[in-house]
Write a protein that holds these residues in place. Sequence first.
Motif, PDB file in Angstrom:
ATOM      1  N   PRO A  42       3.761  -8.951   6.567  1.00  0.00           N
ATOM      2  CA  PRO A  42       3.414  -8.560   5.495  1.00  0.00           C
ATOM      3  C   PRO A  42       2.431  -7.524   5.347  1.00  0.00           C
ATOM      4  CG  PRO A  42       4.291 -10.397   4.955  1.00  0.00           C
ATOM      5  CD  PRO A  42       4.079 -10.388   6.338  1.00  0.00           C
ATOM      6  N   LEU A  43       2.284  -6.360   4.711  1.00  0.00           N
ATOM      7  CA  LEU A  43       0.912  -5.573   4.768  1.00  0.00           C
ATOM      8  C   LEU A  43       0.072  -6.633   3.623  1.00  0.00           C
ATOM      9  CD1 LEU A  43       2.095  -2.129   4.364  1.00  0.00           C
ATOM     10  CD2 LEU A  43       0.923  -2.879   5.975  1.00  0.00           C
ATOM     11  N   ARG A  44      -1.141  -6.543   3.783  1.00  0.00           N
ATOM     12  CA  ARG A  44      -1.932  -7.426   3.192  1.00  0.00           C
ATOM     13  C   ARG A  44      -3.199  -6.771   2.199  1.00  0.00           C
ATOM     14  NH1 ARG A  44      -2.223 -10.549   8.199  1.00  0.00           N
ATOM     15  NH2 ARG A  44      -3.835  -9.372   8.985  1.00  0.00           N
ATOM     16  N   VAL A 243       0.549  -1.407  -0.051  1.00  0.00           N
ATOM     17  CA  VAL A 243       0.937  -2.775   0.138  1.00  0.00           C
ATOM     18  C   VAL A 243       1.594  -3.524  -1.022  1.00  0.00           C
ATOM     19  CG1 VAL A 243      -0.493  -4.901   0.245  1.00  0.00           C
ATOM     20  CG2 VAL A 243      -1.471  -2.734   0.998  1.00  0.00           C
ATOM     21  N   GLN A 246       5.083  -2.414   0.254  1.00  0.00           N
ATOM     22  CA  GLN A 246       5.479  -3.020   1.413  1.00  0.00           C
ATOM     23  C   GLN A 246       5.883  -1.721   2.214  1.00  0.00           C
ATOM     24  OE1 GLN A 246       4.530  -5.865   3.324  1.00  0.00           O
ATOM     25  NE2 GLN A 246       3.287  -5.967   1.349  1.00  0.00           N
ATOM     26  N   ARG A 248       5.433   0.920   5.195  1.00  0.00           N
ATOM     27  CA  ARG A 248       4.282   0.933   6.235  1.00  0.00           C
ATOM     28  C   ARG A 248       4.274   2.603   6.624  1.00  0.00           C
ATOM     29  NH1 ARG A 248       2.562  -2.932   9.234  1.00  0.00           N
ATOM     30  NH2 ARG A 248       3.256  -4.968   8.435  1.00  0.00           N
ATOM     31  N   ASN A 302      -5.566  -5.685   7.715  1.00  0.00           N
ATOM     32  CA  ASN A 302      -4.265  -5.442   8.302  1.00  0.00           C
ATOM     33  C   ASN A 302      -4.612  -5.162   9.797  1.00  0.00           C
ATOM     34  OD1 ASN A 302      -2.068  -5.266   5.941  1.00  0.00           O
ATOM     35  ND2 ASN A 302      -3.512  -4.234   5.318  1.00  0.00           N
TER      36      ASN A 302
END
Length: 399
Positions: A42-44, A243, A246, A248, A302
Amino acid sequence: MSLYPTKFRKMSQTSAVILLFVSFFALNGSALGQSRSGNDGPLRYIFDLRAVDSDDAGQQTPRFVCGSNVRPMTDMGHFFSFYKPTSTQSVIDPKAMNAFAHRAWPTWVVMAKLLAAVNAGATSHANRQAAANCITQQLISWAKQDALLGNLDENDLLGRRQAVMISGWTAVGLANAYAFATQASPHSDGADRIISPWFQRLSDRLVSEFAPPAAPRPHQYQWLDDNNNVRDWAGASVGLLSVQLQDRTKFDWAMTILHNALDLAPDDGALPRELGRGRRASHYQNFAMQALSYLVALADANNVALSDLQEKRLEAIARFSAEAYQSPKLVEARTGYAQEDLKPEMVSWIDIILPHIRKRDEALAHELEEIARPLRPLSDTFVALPTTVFFNGTTDKGN
C-alpha cells in the motif's frame, strides 16, 4: 542520471513542462504510467502517528472540544487575483485582498479547526479519539456538499487557476487531517464511502488543470504552464490524496511533478519564477520549498529515489530558501526589491525535509537545524500540520 534528458532542460520552462507532461499522459499504463515506487504494498503517508510521543502520560490533559462544523465552501466561480497588475505580481491590492479573504474565509477557518484537532490528538492520547471524530465529521460535511468544486467553469483562465489552487491547498490540509484521523482511530467504511469519492474528484480536477493545453494559451496566460510553486503544490495535493485513495497513477503524477521541478531547477537553488516576484520573492521561494518538502517526504515514504543531480538541486533549493529567510538583504541585492518579513511558519518545511537531508548532507542539516530550533514548535497552519510534532519528534520548543 536524471529522469529527464538533458535536452529538456535547455528548453524554455513552459516548453519543457508541456513536453514532459505530454509524455506522462501518452505513456500512462506503460513504464512511465506504472508506479516508480520501490514499495509494492500500500502507498504510505508522509507521517506515522505511532512515531509521535504524546506529552500527557500521567498528566491531566484539557479536554478537546470540537465545536460546530465549518460551513462548506461550494461556489468557486468568479475568482480573481488580489495583486495589482505589475510585472512582479507582488503588490497586493487592498480592496481585492479584502474581497478575496471574504470569499476564501471558510477554507482558512476549516484549516484552523483541523490543525487544532490534529495538534490536540497528536499530543494527547486522551484527546485522540475525540480529535479523530471531529475531523471525520468535518470532512463528511464538506464531502456531502461537494465542497471546493462548484462553478469552476465560471472563471477566466486566471480565476480558474486561483479557484483550483484554493481547492488544492485546502486539499493538502484535508489529507493531512484525515491521515491523522484514520491512523488515530479505526474509521467506518461509511465515512470512506463519502469522503473518498470527494477526494477523487478534487484530485481529478487538479490533474486536469495542469494537463498540457490542447492549443497554445493566449500570451498573457502562457505562464500558467511554467514550472512554479503552484505546480509544486498541485503535485503535493494530488500525491497526498493519492495515498488516501491508494491510486498509484495519481501517485506517479505527483512524482513526475517532483522530478520535473528538480530537473528544471537552477544549480544555485534560486527558483527563477519565485525570484521574479519582487518584494515577495523570499516568500514564494520558501512557499515552493514547502510544497517540495511534502513531495520529497512522500517519495521517501514510498521508496522513490532521486537522482544524484536532483538531490544536489534539492539541497541547493533548501539552502537558498533558508538563506532567503535568514538574510533577506541577500535576496534584495539579487532582485532589487526590499523583501517583506516572513513568519516562522514559512520555514516549517525544515522539520519535514530534515530527515531526508540528514542522510546526505550533515553540514546542511546542521544549518537548517540551527534555524529551526529557536522557532519550534513549528506548524504549517496553511495546511493543518504541526510539523515539529510529526517530523521532529517533540512538542517542546527549543528541543
